[in-house]
Write a protein that holds these residues in place. Structure first.
Motif, PDB file in Angstrom:
ATOM      1  N   PHE A 191      58.885 -32.423  -8.321  1.00 18.04           N
ATOM      2  CA  PHE A 191      59.907 -31.402  -8.546  1.00 18.04           C
ATOM      3  C   PHE A 191      61.102 -31.542  -7.617  1.00 18.04           C
ATOM      4  CE2 PHE A 191      61.373 -27.208  -6.898  1.00 18.04           C
ATOM      5  CZ  PHE A 191      62.212 -26.888  -7.959  1.00 18.04           C
ATOM      6  N   TRP A 192      60.851 -31.698  -6.324  1.00 15.78           N
ATOM      7  CA  TRP A 192      61.959 -31.636  -5.374  1.00 15.78           C
ATOM      8  C   TRP A 192      62.956 -32.778  -5.581  1.00 15.78           C
ATOM      9  CZ3 TRP A 192      63.506 -27.442  -3.669  1.00 15.78           C
ATOM     10  CH2 TRP A 192      64.348 -27.328  -2.563  1.00 15.78           C
ATOM     11  N   GLN A 193      62.439 -33.992  -5.842  1.00 18.22           N
ATOM     12  CA  GLN A 193      63.332 -35.124  -6.101  1.00 18.22           C
ATOM     13  C   GLN A 193      64.115 -34.894  -7.393  1.00 18.22           C
ATOM     14  OE1 GLN A 193      60.244 -35.176  -5.045  1.00 18.22           O
ATOM     15  NE2 GLN A 193      59.680 -37.062  -3.958  1.00 18.22           N
ATOM     16  N   ALA A 194      63.428 -34.376  -8.428  1.00 15.92           N
ATOM     17  CA  ALA A 194      64.091 -34.105  -9.700  1.00 15.92           C
ATOM     18  C   ALA A 194      65.132 -33.001  -9.555  1.00 15.92           C
ATOM     19  CB  ALA A 194      63.052 -33.716 -10.752  1.00 15.92           C
ATOM     20  N   PHE A 195      64.811 -31.996  -8.753  1.00 14.95           N
ATOM     21  CA  PHE A 195      65.749 -30.888  -8.541  1.00 14.95           C
ATOM     22  C   PHE A 195      67.009 -31.368  -7.817  1.00 14.95           C
ATOM     23  CE2 PHE A 195      67.228 -27.326  -5.794  1.00 14.95           C
ATOM     24  CZ  PHE A 195      67.602 -26.447  -6.805  1.00 14.95           C
ATOM     25  N   GLU A 196      66.850 -32.211  -6.818  1.00 19.33           N
ATOM     26  CA  GLU A 196      67.998 -32.738  -6.076  1.00 19.33           C
ATOM     27  C   GLU A 196      68.929 -33.522  -7.000  1.00 19.33           C
ATOM     28  OE1 GLU A 196      68.973 -35.207  -1.945  1.00 19.33           O
ATOM     29  OE2 GLU A 196      66.896 -34.968  -2.628  1.00 19.33           O
ATOM     30  N   ILE A 197      68.354 -34.316  -7.889  1.00 19.02           N
ATOM     31  CA  ILE A 197      69.170 -35.074  -8.851  1.00 19.02           C
ATOM     32  C   ILE A 197      69.913 -34.123  -9.783  1.00 19.02           C
ATOM     33  CG2 ILE A 197      69.039 -36.650 -10.827  1.00 19.02           C
ATOM     34  CD1 ILE A 197      66.643 -37.986  -9.373  1.00 19.02           C
ATOM     35  N   SER A 198      69.229 -33.088 -10.241  1.00 20.10           N
ATOM     36  CA  SER A 198      69.844 -32.118 -11.157  1.00 20.10           C
ATOM     37  C   SER A 198      70.979 -31.351 -10.495  1.00 20.10           C
ATOM     38  CB  SER A 198      68.782 -31.142 -11.674  1.00 20.10           C
ATOM     39  OG  SER A 198      67.861 -31.796 -12.502  1.00 20.10           O
ATOM     40  N   VAL A 199      70.799 -30.994  -9.224  1.00 16.75           N
ATOM     41  CA  VAL A 199      71.852 -30.288  -8.488  1.00 16.75           C
ATOM     42  C   VAL A 199      73.094 -31.171  -8.394  1.00 16.75           C
ATOM     43  CG1 VAL A 199      72.554 -29.444  -6.207  1.00 16.75           C
ATOM     44  CG2 VAL A 199      70.328 -28.791  -7.147  1.00 16.75           C
ATOM     45  N   GLY A 200      72.883 -32.457  -8.064  1.00 10.47           N
ATOM     46  CA  GLY A 200      74.007 -33.390  -7.979  1.00 10.47           C
ATOM     47  C   GLY A 200      74.734 -33.519  -9.300  1.00 10.47           C
ATOM     48  N   ARG A 269      59.481 -19.805 -14.347  1.00 10.34           N
ATOM     49  CA  ARG A 269      58.735 -18.546 -14.464  1.00 10.34           C
ATOM     50  C   ARG A 269      58.203 -18.298 -15.878  1.00 10.34           C
ATOM     51  NH1 ARG A 269      64.004 -14.887 -13.421  1.00 10.34           N
ATOM     52  NH2 ARG A 269      64.429 -16.681 -12.118  1.00 10.34           N
ATOM     53  N   GLU A 270      58.811 -18.941 -16.885  1.00 10.06           N
ATOM     54  CA  GLU A 270      58.402 -18.701 -18.266  1.00 10.06           C
ATOM     55  C   GLU A 270      57.140 -19.488 -18.641  1.00 10.06           C
ATOM     56  OE1 GLU A 270      61.877 -19.606 -20.511  1.00 10.06           O
ATOM     57  OE2 GLU A 270      62.986 -17.859 -19.786  1.00 10.06           O
ATOM     58  N   GLU A 271      56.749 -20.425 -17.788  1.00  7.65           N
ATOM     59  CA  GLU A 271      55.502 -21.149 -18.042  1.00  7.65           C
ATOM     60  C   GLU A 271      54.324 -20.193 -17.828  1.00  7.65           C
ATOM     61  OE1 GLU A 271      55.370 -24.196 -19.296  1.00  7.65           O
ATOM     62  OE2 GLU A 271      57.569 -24.143 -19.305  1.00  7.65           O
ATOM     63  N   PRO A 272      53.344 -20.189 -18.739  1.00 15.91           N
ATOM     64  CA  PRO A 272      52.255 -19.194 -18.693  1.00 15.91           C
ATOM     65  C   PRO A 272      51.592 -19.019 -17.330  1.00 15.91           C
ATOM     66  CG  PRO A 272      52.131 -20.435 -20.725  1.00 15.91           C
ATOM     67  CD  PRO A 272      53.215 -21.076 -19.906  1.00 15.91           C
ATOM     68  N   ARG A 345      70.074 -23.183 -16.796  1.00 17.17           N
ATOM     69  CA  ARG A 345      68.876 -23.639 -17.495  1.00 17.17           C
ATOM     70  C   ARG A 345      68.975 -25.080 -17.984  1.00 17.17           C
ATOM     71  NH1 ARG A 345      65.267 -19.583 -18.864  1.00 17.17           N
ATOM     72  NH2 ARG A 345      66.046 -17.447 -18.642  1.00 17.17           N
ATOM     73  N   GLU A 346      70.171 -25.450 -18.487  1.00 17.94           N
ATOM     74  CA  GLU A 346      70.295 -26.787 -19.073  1.00 17.94           C
ATOM     75  C   GLU A 346      70.185 -27.907 -18.039  1.00 17.94           C
ATOM     76  OE1 GLU A 346      74.589 -25.061 -18.962  1.00 17.94           O
ATOM     77  OE2 GLU A 346      72.517 -24.353 -19.253  1.00 17.94           O
ATOM     78  N   TYR A 347      70.280 -27.542 -16.758  1.00 22.09           N
ATOM     79  CA  TYR A 347      70.181 -28.550 -15.700  1.00 22.09           C
ATOM     80  C   TYR A 347      68.816 -28.550 -15.006  1.00 22.09           C
ATOM     81  CZ  TYR A 347      75.202 -29.345 -16.113  1.00 22.09           C
ATOM     82  OH  TYR A 347      76.448 -29.678 -16.581  1.00 22.09           O
ATOM     83  N   ILE A 348      67.976 -27.573 -15.335  1.00 20.19           N
ATOM     84  CA  ILE A 348      66.639 -27.527 -14.725  1.00 20.19           C
ATOM     85  C   ILE A 348      65.835 -28.737 -15.195  1.00 20.19           C
ATOM     86  CG2 ILE A 348      64.475 -26.238 -14.596  1.00 20.19           C
ATOM     87  CD1 ILE A 348      66.098 -23.674 -14.939  1.00 20.19           C
ATOM     88  N   PRO A 349      65.229 -29.497 -14.290  1.00 20.34           N
ATOM     89  CA  PRO A 349      64.481 -30.703 -14.678  1.00 20.34           C
ATOM     90  C   PRO A 349      63.385 -30.379 -15.699  1.00 20.34           C
ATOM     91  CG  PRO A 349      64.721 -30.600 -12.296  1.00 20.34           C
ATOM     92  CD  PRO A 349      65.196 -29.283 -12.828  1.00 20.34           C
ATOM     93  N   PRO A 350      63.323 -31.135 -16.809  1.00 16.53           N
ATOM     94  CA  PRO A 350      62.271 -30.887 -17.810  1.00 16.53           C
ATOM     95  C   PRO A 350      60.897 -31.262 -17.265  1.00 16.53           C
ATOM     96  CG  PRO A 350      63.484 -32.892 -18.339  1.00 16.53           C
ATOM     97  CD  PRO A 350      64.212 -32.251 -17.190  1.00 16.53           C
ATOM     98  N   LEU A 351      59.901 -30.497 -17.650  1.00 18.10           N
ATOM     99  CA  LEU A 351      58.531 -30.785 -17.225  1.00 18.10           C
ATOM    100  C   LEU A 351      57.975 -31.974 -17.996  1.00 18.10           C
ATOM    101  CD1 LEU A 351      57.099 -27.139 -17.225  1.00 18.10           C
ATOM    102  CD2 LEU A 351      57.732 -28.472 -15.217  1.00 18.10           C
ATOM    103  N   THR A 352      57.161 -32.775 -17.332  1.00 20.96           N
ATOM    104  CA  THR A 352      56.453 -33.840 -18.036  1.00 20.96           C
ATOM    105  C   THR A 352      55.353 -33.209 -18.888  1.00 20.96           C
ATOM    106  OG1 THR A 352      54.861 -34.099 -16.229  1.00 20.96           O
ATOM    107  CG2 THR A 352      56.854 -35.465 -16.133  1.00 20.96           C
ATOM    108  N   MET A 353      54.842 -33.955 -19.846  1.00 20.93           N
ATOM    109  CA  MET A 353      53.779 -33.428 -20.701  1.00 20.93           C
ATOM    110  C   MET A 353      52.545 -33.050 -19.880  1.00 20.93           C
ATOM    111  SD  MET A 353      54.801 -33.054 -23.723  1.00 20.93           S
ATOM    112  CE  MET A 353      53.216 -32.764 -24.499  1.00 20.93           C
ATOM    113  N   SER A 354      52.257 -33.894 -18.877  1.00 20.42           N
ATOM    114  CA  SER A 354      51.099 -33.625 -18.028  1.00 20.42           C
ATOM    115  C   SER A 354      51.279 -32.329 -17.255  1.00 20.42           C
ATOM    116  CB  SER A 354      50.885 -34.786 -17.055  1.00 20.42           C
ATOM    117  OG  SER A 354      49.844 -34.504 -16.158  1.00 20.42           O
TER     118      SER A 354
END
Length: 396
Positions: A191-200, A269-272, A345-354
């Protein structure tokens, strides 16, 4: 003859009302000149103390649950229920000042001298509540230039205060819980690496690129200032060294990893399986907000009743209490500041299937019923299995 302990108790006996209702002793009446409003003053403060006792009872239960190294998910509903109860009690206590304010300053002055050195600062239960929630000792405003424990001299009170400081506070226990948030260390979703990329990417596309094509010098200057301001702000959480500097200065409470966990829950937060953790974080902020409102209402009432006179306990009264209405007494300050780092929302890193499966309540229930662990993906190696274990310990 039937034993008193086994005999059926009536309403009065069960609530021990004969003892309870004799606890309102008017000192003005003892002095030979009873003042009507002293009765209201005593009743109100005794009611506060009873509710403090109930809040301590609830907070202790929540702390006990969080103290478990592997929390049972089924207990999270109980945590939410107890935290909600604390917030409702606090709302009641905030509104209770309205009743006390039906007494005028002149009415209060009639019996104030009978309080002698008695002061709300001497409320043991309120200090225990602050400590158990997680108010930092170094953040406390000194009372008459001395440590707050100095006003408590009896052995039992001192022991209770020391235990409340030495035992893990709710803040510390929540911090440990957040550090176990799934998704922080997964090899397939970091998450943290993906979030940093999304912020940039967000800063580049929404501010920096418009700055590049802008021709108006003033607008260009404004865009660059905004870009730098946002970048510097995000750097304080993305850079561990800078983040820890804020902790050392007392401006942040949670560890860097716990903050990452809180932000992860907030964004997804919307994930069950993040529904309940997000509720917990929201309730912790509610408790902090209501504690601040209680302090503020207390300050306003004191100013209304005695102005700038010294407090009965020898403090500066209004001026001392006003100094406690600040962020230094906010326990979950970092949760309030999460919104500073929320991205569209459109910049939040998408979750992997796993990761999506991990946060799916349905998937977890199916696995629990069948007793089969998810090994559908080749990515879910023994390393992944360890992560799933930590997810269960996180119990979201």
């Amino acid at each position: 003859m039937e034993d008193d302990k086994t005999a059926p108790k009536n309403y009065q006996d069960y609530l021990m009302l004969q003892q309870l209702l004799k606890c309102q002793v008017l000192q003005s009446e003892e002095a030979g000149k009873p003042v009507h409003d002293e009765h209201l003053f005593i009743i109100t403060h005794q009611a506060y103390e009873l509710w403090f006792k109930q809040m301590l009872f609830e907070i202790d239960a929540v702390r006990e649950t969080f103290a478990s190294p592997a929390m049972d998910e089924s207990r999270m509903l109980g945590v939410i229920n107890r935290l909600q109860r604390v917030t409702l009690i606090l709302k009641l206590l905030v509104d209770q000042f309205v009743i006390l304010e039906t007494m005028t300053p002149l009415d209060f002055l009639e019996f104030r001298q009978h309080l002698a050195t008695a002061s709300g600062f001497q409320s043991l239960q309120f200090r225990l509540l602050e400590n158990k929630l997680g108010v930092k000792q170094e953040n406390r405003v000194k009372y008459n230039q001395q440590h707050y424990m100095k006003v408590f001299s009896d052995e039992e009170s001192v022991k209770m205060l020391m235990e409340s400081v030495e035992q893990p506070s709710l803040l510390l226990l929540v911090e440990r819980w957040l550090e176990r948030t799934p998704g922080l260390q997964r090899h397939d979703f970091r998450f943290w690496q993906a979030f940093e990329i999304s912020v940039g990417r967000w800063l580049d596309e929404t501010i920096y690129q418009p700055y590049i094509v802008e021709t108006d010098p003033k607008v260009k200057e404004t865009l660059m200032a905004e870009y730098q301001k946002q970048k510097d702000s995000f750097d304080t959480i993305l850079d561990p060294i800078k983040y820890n500097t804020f902790i050392e200065r007392g401006e942040r409470r949670l560890s860097h990893k716990a903050f990452q966990g809180a932000l992860l829950i907030s964004l997804y937060r919307e994930e069950p399986r993040f529904h309940q953790p997000f509720q917990v974080l929201t309730l912790l902020m509610d408790i902090d907000s209501l504690m601040t409102k209680w302090r503020y209402n207390h300050v306003m009432m004191v100013q209304r009743m005695i102005g700038s006179k010294l407090g009965t306990g020898g403090s500066s009264g209004y001026h001392y209490l006003r100094s406690t209405v600040s962020d230094r007494y906010k326990v979950f300050l970092d949760l309030f500041n999460l919104s500073t780092y929320v991205i569209p929302r459109e910049y939040i890193p998408p979750l992997t299937m796993s990761m999506k499966r991990t946060l799916s309540t349905l998937q977890t229930e199916v696995e629990a019923e069948s007793g089969i662990e998810d090994q559908a993906s080749s990515l879910e190696s023994s390393d992944q299995s360890n992560e799933d274990t930590s997810t269960a310990m996180f119990t979201v």
